[in-house]
Design a protein around this motif. Structure first.
Motif, PDB file in Angstrom:
ATOM      1  N   GLY A  97       0.821  -1.257  -0.129  1.00 48.11           N
ATOM      2  CA  GLY A  97      -0.051  -0.071   0.191  1.00 48.11           C
ATOM      3  C   GLY A  97       0.794   1.189   0.036  1.00 48.11           C
ATOM      4  N   MET A  98       0.375   2.252   0.430  1.00 50.63           N
ATOM      5  CA  MET A  98       0.825   3.441   0.709  1.00 50.63           C
ATOM      6  C   MET A  98       2.348   3.535   1.320  1.00 50.63           C
ATOM      7  N   SER A  99       3.240   4.150   0.834  1.00 49.52           N
ATOM      8  CA  SER A  99       4.771   4.243   1.526  1.00 49.52           C
ATOM      9  C   SER A  99       4.661   4.546   2.780  1.00 49.52           C
ATOM     10  N   ARG A 100       5.780   4.382   3.742  1.00 43.12           N
ATOM     11  CA  ARG A 100       5.764   4.809   5.116  1.00 43.12           C
ATOM     12  C   ARG A 100       4.764   4.053   5.989  1.00 43.12           C
ATOM     13  N   GLY A 101       4.097   2.955   5.412  1.00 45.46           N
ATOM     14  CA  GLY A 101       3.320   1.974   6.166  1.00 45.46           C
ATOM     15  C   GLY A 101       2.076   2.524   6.451  1.00 45.46           C
TER      16      GLY A 101
END
Length: 301
Positions: free
Chosen positions: A147-151
């Motif tokens: 999914g979107m980076s940085r969790g």
């Protein structure tokens, strides 16, 4: 409009409206003539983010770019602000303009809207789809890390919507630089994007963010039997290369193209390369070429 090129005349452009089923006027630009490309912008953006692409392709194609509900010159209206509503809006636009067949370009949330359309209506009216830097599931969890980076997780996503509602201009100012590769941190594009994003309504954006992050398109990817170009920015702060590779591995008929010097917006950061890639992709669909095996390439001038 964001990043409008000045080296070509724009007399082919027109701006129109269609009245949607709840009475909401949807604004759109209509450039050029020929096979139809319909470009769907991302969350909190507007049709201006695709002006440059329309200018580059308008001598060969008819490029239609709507402002999604609650974006740009299109009001929020009275219907729920969610992905299904936006997908229905695009379908209604296609109906009212009698667009068939169409190549869709979905950038970021625009790809989620395109996938929602396909989930609802299938692919009969589409000759191709360009997915620009998007994932089939935005939220990460114990079983999904693409999914979107940085969790980004459900908890952190809720915190983000709280910030949107509390101070949208501040949120937009912080979000805008993440659209681009770090090398463009001081570029005019970032300033222009921040100014455009700041015009949105925080409540509306929070509602659409909540809907977008609740989607999981993984179960329907295998049913999307049409040519798809998956475009990824190698320096994207939103999604890593593994996400686009997952799409190509999962979609029945997809090619992956990486833009080596771009972040989340290859259509702006490598505008000429992106336009050329779309031109080649659409030309191939117009020619009725036989499907190829899934492939991978890159633009690194």
């Amino acid at each position: 409009m964001l990043h409008v090129r000045q080296d070509r005349a724009m007399e082919r452009d027109s701006v129109g409206q269609v009245v949607l089923r709840d009475g909401t006027p949807m604004a759109f630009s209509d450039t050029g003539a020929g096979p139809v490309i319909l470009a769907i912008h991302g969350w909190a953006a507007s049709r201006g983010f695709f002006t440059d692409l329309a200018d580059r392709l308008g001598d060969r194609y008819r490029v239609i770019i709507p402002d999604l509900r609650a974006h740009g010159d299109t009001p929020a209206g009275s219907l729920p602000l969610d992905m299904d509503t936006l997908a229905d809006d695009i379908t209604e636009l296609m109906d009212k303009l009698d667009l068939d067949p169409v190549v869709l370009i979905g950038w970021s949330m625009g790809a989620m809207v395109a996938w929602a359309m396909i989930r609802q209506n299938g692919t009969d009216r589409l000759s191709g789809l360009v997915v620009e830097d998007m994932t089939p599931r935005v939220l990460n969890d114990a079983d999904w890390d693409l999914g979107m980076s940085r969790g980004l997780t459900e908890t952190s996503s809720v915190r983000a919507t709280d910030l949107m509602r509390a101070d949208w201009p501040a949120y937009a100012a912080g979000f805008a630089p993440r659209l681009f590769a770090a090398r463009h941190a001081d570029h005019a594009l970032v300033r222009e994007a921040a100014e455009e994003l700041s015009r949105r309504d925080g409540e509306a954006m929070a509602a659409l963010w909540t809907s977008m992050t609740s989607q999981d398109m993984r179960p329907v990817l295998g049913e999307m039997r049409l040519p798809i170009l998956v475009a990824h920015g190698a320096e994207s702060a939103a999604y890593g290369p593994e996400t686009s590779r997952y799409l190509v591995d999962t979609l029945p008929q997809a090619d992956r193209l990486e833009f080596a010097h771009s972040g989340h917006t290859p259509h702006l950061e490598q505008a000429e390369d992106f336009a050329r890639a779309v031109d080649q992709f659409v030309s191939r669909q117009c020619a009725g070429a036989e499907p190829q095996q899934n492939t991978e390439g890159s633009f690194s001038p």
